[in-house]
Design a protein around this motif. Structure first.
Motif, PDB file in Angstrom:
ATOM      1  N   LEU A 131      11.824  -6.234  -4.073  1.00 23.34           N
ATOM      2  CA  LEU A 131      10.646  -6.723  -4.791  1.00 23.34           C
ATOM      3  C   LEU A 131       9.515  -5.698  -4.866  1.00 23.34           C
ATOM      4  CD1 LEU A 131      10.585 -10.286  -3.213  1.00 23.34           C
ATOM      5  CD2 LEU A 131      11.211  -9.737  -5.563  1.00 23.34           C
ATOM      6  N   ASP A 132       9.693  -4.547  -4.219  1.00 22.41           N
ATOM      7  CA  ASP A 132       8.621  -3.544  -4.190  1.00 22.41           C
ATOM      8  C   ASP A 132       8.201  -3.116  -5.590  1.00 22.41           C
ATOM      9  OD1 ASP A 132       8.443  -3.542  -1.435  1.00 22.41           O
ATOM     10  OD2 ASP A 132       9.730  -1.782  -1.164  1.00 22.41           O
ATOM     11  N   GLY A 133       9.162  -2.867  -6.450  1.00 20.20           N
ATOM     12  CA  GLY A 133       8.851  -2.415  -7.811  1.00 20.20           C
ATOM     13  C   GLY A 133       8.044  -3.448  -8.581  1.00 20.20           C
ATOM     14  N   ALA A 134       8.496  -4.708  -8.545  1.00 25.45           N
ATOM     15  CA  ALA A 134       7.790  -5.782  -9.252  1.00 25.45           C
ATOM     16  C   ALA A 134       6.391  -5.985  -8.679  1.00 25.45           C
ATOM     17  CB  ALA A 134       8.595  -7.073  -9.175  1.00 25.45           C
ATOM     18  N   ALA A 135       6.278  -5.931  -7.345  1.00 26.21           N
ATOM     19  CA  ALA A 135       4.977  -6.112  -6.693  1.00 26.21           C
ATOM     20  C   ALA A 135       4.005  -5.022  -7.119  1.00 26.21           C
ATOM     21  CB  ALA A 135       5.144  -6.114  -5.175  1.00 26.21           C
ATOM     22  N   CYS A 136       4.481  -3.786  -7.201  1.00 23.01           N
ATOM     23  CA  CYS A 136       3.621  -2.677  -7.635  1.00 23.01           C
ATOM     24  C   CYS A 136       3.246  -2.813  -9.111  1.00 23.01           C
ATOM     25  CB  CYS A 136       4.322  -1.342  -7.405  1.00 23.01           C
ATOM     26  SG  CYS A 136       4.435  -0.846  -5.676  1.00 23.01           S
ATOM     27  N   ALA A 137       4.197  -3.203  -9.931  1.00 19.72           N
ATOM     28  CA  ALA A 137       3.936  -3.320 -11.365  1.00 19.72           C
ATOM     29  C   ALA A 137       2.814  -4.320 -11.646  1.00 19.72           C
ATOM     30  CB  ALA A 137       5.209  -3.732 -12.102  1.00 19.72           C
ATOM     31  N   GLU A 153      -6.628  11.281  -9.771  1.00 20.90           N
ATOM     32  CA  GLU A 153      -7.531  10.930  -8.672  1.00 20.90           C
ATOM     33  C   GLU A 153      -8.194   9.577  -8.933  1.00 20.90           C
ATOM     34  OE1 GLU A 153     -10.398  14.020  -8.253  1.00 20.90           O
ATOM     35  OE2 GLU A 153      -8.946  15.508  -7.509  1.00 20.90           O
ATOM     36  N   ALA A 154      -8.610   9.348 -10.170  1.00 23.23           N
ATOM     37  CA  ALA A 154      -9.271   8.087 -10.530  1.00 23.23           C
ATOM     38  C   ALA A 154      -8.306   6.912 -10.412  1.00 23.23           C
ATOM     39  CB  ALA A 154      -9.830   8.173 -11.950  1.00 23.23           C
ATOM     40  N   MET A 155      -7.053   7.122 -10.780  1.00 24.32           N
ATOM     41  CA  MET A 155      -6.047   6.074 -10.645  1.00 24.32           C
ATOM     42  C   MET A 155      -5.849   5.722  -9.169  1.00 24.32           C
ATOM     43  SD  MET A 155      -3.390   7.479 -13.575  1.00 24.32           S
ATOM     44  CE  MET A 155      -2.025   6.348 -13.226  1.00 24.32           C
ATOM     45  N   GLN A 156      -5.732   6.749  -8.329  1.00 25.61           N
ATOM     46  CA  GLN A 156      -5.569   6.515  -6.896  1.00 25.61           C
ATOM     47  C   GLN A 156      -6.813   5.853  -6.295  1.00 25.61           C
ATOM     48  OE1 GLN A 156      -4.075   9.626  -4.452  1.00 25.61           O
ATOM     49  NE2 GLN A 156      -2.426  10.202  -5.833  1.00 25.61           N
ATOM     50  N   GLU A 180       0.844  -1.203   0.000  1.00 26.14           N
ATOM     51  CA  GLU A 180       0.000   0.000   0.000  1.00 26.14           C
ATOM     52  C   GLU A 180       0.881   1.256   0.000  1.00 26.14           C
ATOM     53  OE1 GLU A 180      -4.043   1.239  -0.186  1.00 26.14           O
ATOM     54  OE2 GLU A 180      -3.224  -0.787  -0.078  1.00 26.14           O
ATOM     55  N   THR A 181       1.914   1.240   0.861  1.00 25.00           N
ATOM     56  CA  THR A 181       2.852   2.367   0.912  1.00 25.00           C
ATOM     57  C   THR A 181       3.612   2.504  -0.399  1.00 25.00           C
ATOM     58  OG1 THR A 181       3.125   2.080   3.305  1.00 25.00           O
ATOM     59  CG2 THR A 181       4.848   3.297   2.149  1.00 25.00           C
ATOM     60  N   ALA A 182       4.051   1.369  -0.955  1.00 29.64           N
ATOM     61  CA  ALA A 182       4.822   1.387  -2.199  1.00 29.64           C
ATOM     62  C   ALA A 182       3.969   1.858  -3.377  1.00 29.64           C
ATOM     63  CB  ALA A 182       5.391  -0.004  -2.478  1.00 29.64           C
ATOM     64  N   LEU A 183       2.721   1.422  -3.440  1.00 31.28           N
ATOM     65  CA  LEU A 183       1.829   1.846  -4.512  1.00 31.28           C
ATOM     66  C   LEU A 183       1.569   3.353  -4.445  1.00 31.28           C
ATOM     67  CD1 LEU A 183      -0.775  -1.059  -4.251  1.00 31.28           C
ATOM     68  CD2 LEU A 183       0.695  -0.629  -6.232  1.00 31.28           C
ATOM     69  N   LYS A 184       1.322   3.828  -3.223  1.00 33.14           N
ATOM     70  CA  LYS A 184       1.042   5.248  -3.017  1.00 33.14           C
ATOM     71  C   LYS A 184       2.236   6.108  -3.455  1.00 33.14           C
ATOM     72  CE  LYS A 184      -1.386   5.975   0.597  1.00 33.14           C
ATOM     73  NZ  LYS A 184      -1.853   6.153   2.000  1.00 33.14           N
ATOM     74  N   ALA A 185       3.435   5.614  -3.156  1.00 34.04           N
ATOM     75  CA  ALA A 185       4.646   6.360  -3.502  1.00 34.04           C
ATOM     76  C   ALA A 185       4.875   6.426  -5.012  1.00 34.04           C
ATOM     77  CB  ALA A 185       5.859   5.708  -2.834  1.00 34.04           C
ATOM     78  N   ARG A 186       4.349   5.442  -5.745  1.00 37.91           N
ATOM     79  CA  ARG A 186       4.599   5.376  -7.184  1.00 37.91           C
ATOM     80  C   ARG A 186       3.468   5.930  -8.036  1.00 37.91           C
ATOM     81  NH1 ARG A 186       7.435   1.899  -4.404  1.00 37.91           N
ATOM     82  NH2 ARG A 186       9.487   1.181  -5.133  1.00 37.91           N
ATOM     83  N   LEU A 187       2.303   6.142  -7.451  1.00 30.74           N
ATOM     84  CA  LEU A 187       1.197   6.738  -8.194  1.00 30.74           C
ATOM     85  C   LEU A 187       1.421   8.239  -8.368  1.00 30.74           C
ATOM     86  CD1 LEU A 187      -1.821   4.942  -6.506  1.00 30.74           C
ATOM     87  CD2 LEU A 187      -1.379   4.964  -8.977  1.00 30.74           C
ATOM     88  N   PRO A 188       1.036   8.784  -9.509  1.00 26.72           N
ATOM     89  CA  PRO A 188       1.134  10.246  -9.670  1.00 26.72           C
ATOM     90  C   PRO A 188       0.232  10.949  -8.664  1.00 26.72           C
ATOM     91  CG  PRO A 188       0.713   9.155 -11.771  1.00 26.72           C
ATOM     92  CD  PRO A 188       0.516   8.129 -10.717  1.00 26.72           C
ATOM     93  N   SER A 189       0.704  12.056  -8.115  1.00 23.74           N
ATOM     94  CA  SER A 189      -0.080  12.817  -7.150  1.00 23.74           C
ATOM     95  C   SER A 189      -1.318  13.410  -7.810  1.00 23.74           C
ATOM     96  CB  SER A 189       0.781  13.940  -6.559  1.00 23.74           C
ATOM     97  OG  SER A 189      -0.020  14.836  -5.829  1.00 23.74           O
ATOM     98  N   SER A 190      -2.403  13.480  -7.042  1.00 23.56           N
ATOM     99  CA  SER A 190      -3.631  14.094  -7.560  1.00 23.56           C
ATOM    100  C   SER A 190      -3.496  15.610  -7.675  1.00 23.56           C
ATOM    101  CB  SER A 190      -4.824  13.749  -6.664  1.00 23.56           C
ATOM    102  OG  SER A 190      -4.571  14.126  -5.327  1.00 23.56           O
ATOM    103  N   ASN A 191      -2.367  16.151  -7.206  1.00 32.56           N
ATOM    104  CA  ASN A 191      -2.099  17.590  -7.371  1.00 32.56           C
ATOM    105  C   ASN A 191      -1.476  17.898  -8.722  1.00 32.56           C
ATOM    106  OD1 ASN A 191      -2.992  18.240  -4.748  1.00 32.56           O
ATOM    107  ND2 ASN A 191      -1.005  17.647  -3.883  1.00 32.56           N
ATOM    108  N   ILE A 192      -1.081  16.829  -9.437  1.00 34.52           N
ATOM    109  CA  ILE A 192      -0.427  16.998 -10.739  1.00 34.52           C
ATOM    110  C   ILE A 192      -1.478  16.869 -11.842  1.00 34.52           C
ATOM    111  CG2 ILE A 192       1.291  16.038 -12.330  1.00 34.52           C
ATOM    112  CD1 ILE A 192       2.770  14.934  -9.885  1.00 34.52           C
ATOM    113  N   LEU A 193      -1.414  17.739 -12.831  1.00 39.12           N
ATOM    114  CA  LEU A 193      -2.321  17.645 -13.977  1.00 39.12           C
ATOM    115  C   LEU A 193      -2.044  16.374 -14.784  1.00 39.12           C
ATOM    116  CD1 LEU A 193      -2.280  21.370 -15.214  1.00 39.12           C
ATOM    117  CD2 LEU A 193      -4.163  20.178 -14.080  1.00 39.12           C
ATOM    118  N   PRO A 194      -3.099  15.739 -15.325  1.00 36.52           N
ATOM    119  CA  PRO A 194      -4.524  16.016 -15.167  1.00 36.52           C
ATOM    120  C   PRO A 194      -5.043  15.435 -13.848  1.00 36.52           C
ATOM    121  CG  PRO A 194      -4.206  14.208 -16.710  1.00 36.52           C
ATOM    122  CD  PRO A 194      -2.841  14.663 -16.309  1.00 36.52           C
TER     123      PRO A 194
END
Length: 298
Positions: free
Chosen positions: A68-74, A36-39, A17-31
Motif C-alpha cells: 500500500l506504500d505507493g497508493a498511500a504516497c500518491a 526543494e520546494a516539493m520536499q 514519511e520514509t516512503a514519501l522521501k524515497a519517491r520525491l525527486p532529490s534536491s540535488n537533481i535539476l531543477p
C-alpha cells in the motif's frame, strides 16, 4: 486517542514519511529549487490522515502495508499539491501551513504553483509504475482513474471552485454538504478505495460498505475542521485560526451553530460505524479513526 490507534498512527506516519522521501525527486537533481520546494511542502509535517486511512483499510482487508506504500504516497502527494495551491494569494491567501510558512512564502508564488503541479504528476506516475503496488494492469488503471476523478473537476478541484464561488453566500445544508463531499470528501474516499482496489478478490459488498464509511468520515472531517476554525487557536491548528470566518466562507457552525455542527459530526460518526457492521475486530482501527476525527484538536 485510543492507544492502539496512536501506536498505529505513529507507525504509519513513520512509514509514509520514509516512503514519501524515497519517491520525491532529490534536491540535488535539476531543477533544484523546484525539488526543494516539493520536499519542503511534503516532508516533516501533517497528520498523514489519508495515508493512515489507506493503511487502516488494508489492515481491515488483510493487505500488507508494503503493498500500500505507493497508493498511500500518491494520495498524500495529491493532498499536499492541493494545500500548496489552496494557500496561494489567488485562493485562500494563507501564510502558515503545518506550523511553518506556506510554500509561496518560503519560496515564491511561481515556484509554489510548479511544486504543486509536480506533485500532482508524481502521484499518477507512482500509481502507473511503482513496484510496491502488487496489482494487475487493469487494477492500476482503475486506481489512476479513481484518483484522477477524485482530484479533478468532479472531485476536489470542483469542490474548491464551489467554495470560491460561495464566499459571502448563504448555502443551505445540502449545498454545503455537496461542496465538501467534493472538496474534502473525494480524496478521503479515494484513500480508502485505493486500498480496496489493491485486493483483487474483494467482496463487492465489503467495498461498498468501506466506501460509505469513507463518505461519512469525509464529511465529519470537514465538520470538525469548521468547528476547530471557531474554537481552536493558530498554534494548535498549525494554520491561521478563523480564516474561513474572516473570509466570509460558508461553514457548518455558521449554518447550524456550534452545538448543531457538533451534533452533525456525531451523527456522521455513527453512520460511519454502522457501515462497518459487517466487519469484526479487523476494522477496529477504522472505528477508532472515525471517533478520533470528531474528537481531535487540530
Amino acid at each position: 486517542m485510543n492507544n492502539a490507534l496512536q501506536q498505529y498512527l505513529t507507525i504509519c506516519q513513520n512509514r509514509v514519511e520514509t516512503a514519501l522521501k524515497a519517491r520525491l525527486p532529490s534536491s540535488n537533481i535539476l531543477p533544484q529549487k523546484l525539488h526543494e520546494a516539493m520536499q519542503y511542502s511534503v516532508l516533516n509535517g501533517g497528520k498523514r490522515m489519508r495515508p493512515l486511512l489507506t493503511y487502516c483499510t488494508g489492515k481491515t482487508l488483510g493487505i500488507s502495508p508494503e503493498a500500500l506504500d505507493g497508493a498511500a504516497c500518491a494520495v498524500e502527494f495529491i493532498h499536499v499539491y492541493s494545500l500548496i495551491h489552496d494557500d496561494l494569494p489567488a485562493m485562500d491567501d494563507d501564510d502558515l501551513r503545518r506550523g511553518k510558512p506556506t510554500c509561496h512564502k518560503a519560496y515564491d508564488e511561481a515556484t509554489a504553483i510548479l511544486a504543486g503541479d509536480g506533485l500532482q504528476a508524481l502521484a499518477f506516475e507512482i500509481l502507473a509504475h511503482d513496484s510496491s503496488i502488487n496489482a494487475s494492469p487493469e487494477a492500476r488503471l482503475k486506481m489512476i482513474t479513481l484518483l484522477a476523478k477524485a482530484s479533478g473537476s468532479q472531485g476536489m478541484v470542483g469542490g474548491q471552485a464551489i467554495d470560491l464561488e460561495s464566499v459571502g453566500r448563504q448555502l443551505n445544508l445540502p449545498e454545503l454538504e455537496n461542496m465538501h463531499i467534493h472538496k474534502t470528501g473525494a480524496l478521503i474516499r479515494a484513500s480508502v478505495n485505493l486500498a480496496t482496489l489493491t485486493k483483487a478478490d474483494i467482496d463487492p459488498n465489503m467495498a461498498t460498505k468501506l466506501d460509505h464509511y469513507a463518505k461519512c468520515i469525509g464529511l465529519s472531517f470537514q465538520v470538525k475542521d469548521d468547528i476547530l476554525d471557531e474554537e481552536s487557536d493558530t498554534t494548535t491548528l498549525g494554520k491561521t485560526q478563523g480564516k474561513d470566518k474572516d473570509n466570509n466562507k460558508p461553514t457548518y457552525p455558521a449554518l447550524l451553530g456550534l452545538a448543531g455542527a457538533k451534533q452533525k459530526a456525531q451523527e456522521l460518526h455513527e453512520k460511519a460505524i454502522d457501515s462497518l457492521s459487517i466487519f469484526g475486530a479487523e476494522a477496529d482501527l477504522l472505528r477508532e479513526l472515525s471517533l478520533y476525527i470528531i474528537q481531535r484538536n487540530h
